[in-house]
Write an enzyme that holds these catalytic residues in place. Structure first.
Site, mmCIF file in Angstrom:
data_model
loop_
_atom_site.group_PDB
_atom_site.id
_atom_site.type_symbol
_atom_site.label_atom_id
_atom_site.label_comp_id
_atom_site.label_asym_id
_atom_site.label_seq_id
_atom_site.Cartn_x
_atom_site.Cartn_y
_atom_site.Cartn_z
ATOM 1 N N ASN A 243 0.871 -1.178 0.000
ATOM 2 C CA ASN A 243 0.000 0.000 0.000
ATOM 3 C C ASN A 243 0.907 1.227 0.000
ATOM 4 O OD1 ASN A 243 -1.772 2.077 0.532
ATOM 5 N ND2 ASN A 243 -2.280 1.414 2.615
ATOM 6 N N TRP A 244 1.001 1.869 -1.158
ATOM 7 C CA TRP A 244 1.932 2.998 -1.283
ATOM 8 C C TRP A 244 1.398 4.256 -0.600
ATOM 9 C CZ3 TRP A 244 3.844 2.819 -7.126
ATOM 10 C CH2 TRP A 244 4.557 1.628 -7.326
ATOM 11 N N LYS A 245 0.126 4.217 -0.187
ATOM 12 C CA LYS A 245 -0.510 5.411 0.420
ATOM 13 C C LYS A 245 -0.262 6.629 -0.473
ATOM 14 C CE LYS A 245 0.063 3.367 4.936
ATOM 15 N NZ LYS A 245 -0.089 3.572 6.369
ATOM 16 N N HIS B 75 -9.460 0.913 4.893
ATOM 17 C CA HIS B 75 -8.194 1.164 5.601
ATOM 18 C C HIS B 75 -8.472 2.110 6.769
ATOM 19 C CE1 HIS B 75 -4.154 2.519 6.504
ATOM 20 N NE2 HIS B 75 -3.723 1.442 5.872
ATOM 21 N N GLU C 85 -6.999 4.575 7.853
ATOM 22 C CA GLU C 85 -6.836 6.008 7.553
ATOM 23 C C GLU C 85 -8.071 6.556 6.861
ATOM 24 O OE1 GLU C 85 -3.026 5.598 5.604
ATOM 25 O OE2 GLU C 85 -2.157 5.024 7.538
ATOM 26 N N GLU D 17 -5.330 -5.043 10.552
ATOM 27 C CA GLU D 17 -4.313 -4.011 10.745
ATOM 28 C C GLU D 17 -4.605 -3.258 12.039
ATOM 29 O OE1 GLU D 17 -2.370 -2.898 6.746
ATOM 30 O OE2 GLU D 17 -3.988 -1.522 7.138
ATOM 31 N N GLY E 113 2.458 2.185 10.732
ATOM 32 C CA GLY E 113 3.399 3.293 10.565
ATOM 33 C C GLY E 113 4.080 3.714 11.857
ATOM 34 N N SER F 169 3.472 -2.274 10.330
ATOM 35 C CA SER F 169 4.927 -2.300 10.535
ATOM 36 C C SER F 169 5.561 -3.656 10.216
ATOM 37 C CB SER F 169 5.266 -1.841 11.959
ATOM 38 O OG SER F 169 4.826 -0.498 12.165
ATOM 39 N N GLY G 272 2.847 -1.218 4.307
ATOM 40 C CA GLY G 272 2.859 0.217 4.040
ATOM 41 C C GLY G 272 4.269 0.707 3.780
ATOM 42 N N GLY G 273 4.905 1.256 4.801
ATOM 43 C CA GLY G 273 6.216 1.886 4.649
ATOM 44 C C GLY G 273 7.239 1.032 3.909
#
Ligand code: PEP
Length: 251
Positions: free
Chosen positions: A11-13, A99, A101, A170, A176, A214, A235-236
């Protein structure tokens, strides 16, 4: 216990640029995941504006493409929304829905998330349904109740089609933050989700349950070796080709 192939989704956000993405994809292609990570199905979910570029660059490769959201509507006066048929036109396979967010910054309700999952399926996309509790909810022993409520809305809305989704657990406190749920903590929640799915479908064992929060190359092996963890939503670490490739190999 499930023995399905693992699914690893990046997930590149809201990151990237055309130049950054080209370099990232180049790194992933050099990593030759079809050969070096044969036990993983791999996908990346760029921001919508890059979907065409990324889908073109990955066409014919072992890496599939998805989106980070999808409209619950098919077309019409919904400014800023992107509909399933549009996403499908660019060859996407997956759409992340719910998600944390989007739930927290955009006020997405459990029912809206369920409607988005339904829209994805209606347009030939596999919804990756995210569920997860906040730290306060975990500390109040509400984890099972919260993720159970979030998943139940999707089960109630999809009926038998619940067998066609991917679910991603998640924990919000692990996204993150560098804090990962321990493999045992994650497995416990996954087992609960699997049991809940089993009440709704005889195919629960075949529904991929991803862990996200993470995930890094150094914790992926242990997380992915849990019996009810069928892969990861990353993610990251998905923004670094070497890390994402290493996570795929961990599968
Ligand atoms: C995510 O937001 O889907 C996620 C898992 O992020 P990170 O890996 O950076 O915690």
């Amino acid at each position: 216990m499930s023995v399905m192939k693992k699914l690893v989704v990046g997930n590149w956000k809201m990151h990237g640029s055309r130049a950054f993405n080209a370099e990232l994809i180049q790194g992933l292609l050099v990593a030759d995941l079809a050969t070096t990570a044969p036990n993983a199905d791999v996908a990346v979910c760029p921001p919508f504006v890059f979907l065409a570029d990324v889908a073109d660059a990955l066409q014919g490769t072992a890496i599939a493409v998805g989106t980070q959201d999808i409209s619950a509507q098919t077309q019409g006066a919904y400014t800023g929304e992107v509909a399933g048929p549009m996403i499908r036109e660019f060859g996407a396979t997956y759409a992340i829905v719910g998600h944390s967010e989007r739930r927290s910054y955009h006020g997405e309700s459990d029912q809206l998330v369920a409607d988005k999952a339904k829209a994805a399926l209606a347009h030939g996309l596999v919804p990756i349904v995210c569920v997860g509790e906040t730290l306060a909810e975990r500390e109040a022993n509400q984890t099972e109740a919260v993720v159970g409520r979030q998943l139940q809305a999707v089960i109630d809305t999809l009926g038998a089609d619940i067998a066609r989704v991917v679910v991603a657990y998640e924990p919000v406190w692990a996204i993150g933050t560098g804090k990962t749920a321990s493999p045992a903590q994650a497995q416990a929640v996954h087992a609960g989700l699997r049991a809940q799915l089993a009440q709704a479908t005889s195919s629960a064992a075949d529904i991929p349950l991803l862990y996200g929060g993470s995930v890094k190359p150094d914790n992926a092996v242990e997380l992915f070796s849990q019996p009810d963890i069928n892969g990861g939503l990353i993610g990251g670490a998905a923004l670094k080709a070497a890390d994402f490739a290493a996570i795929a190999r961990a599968a």
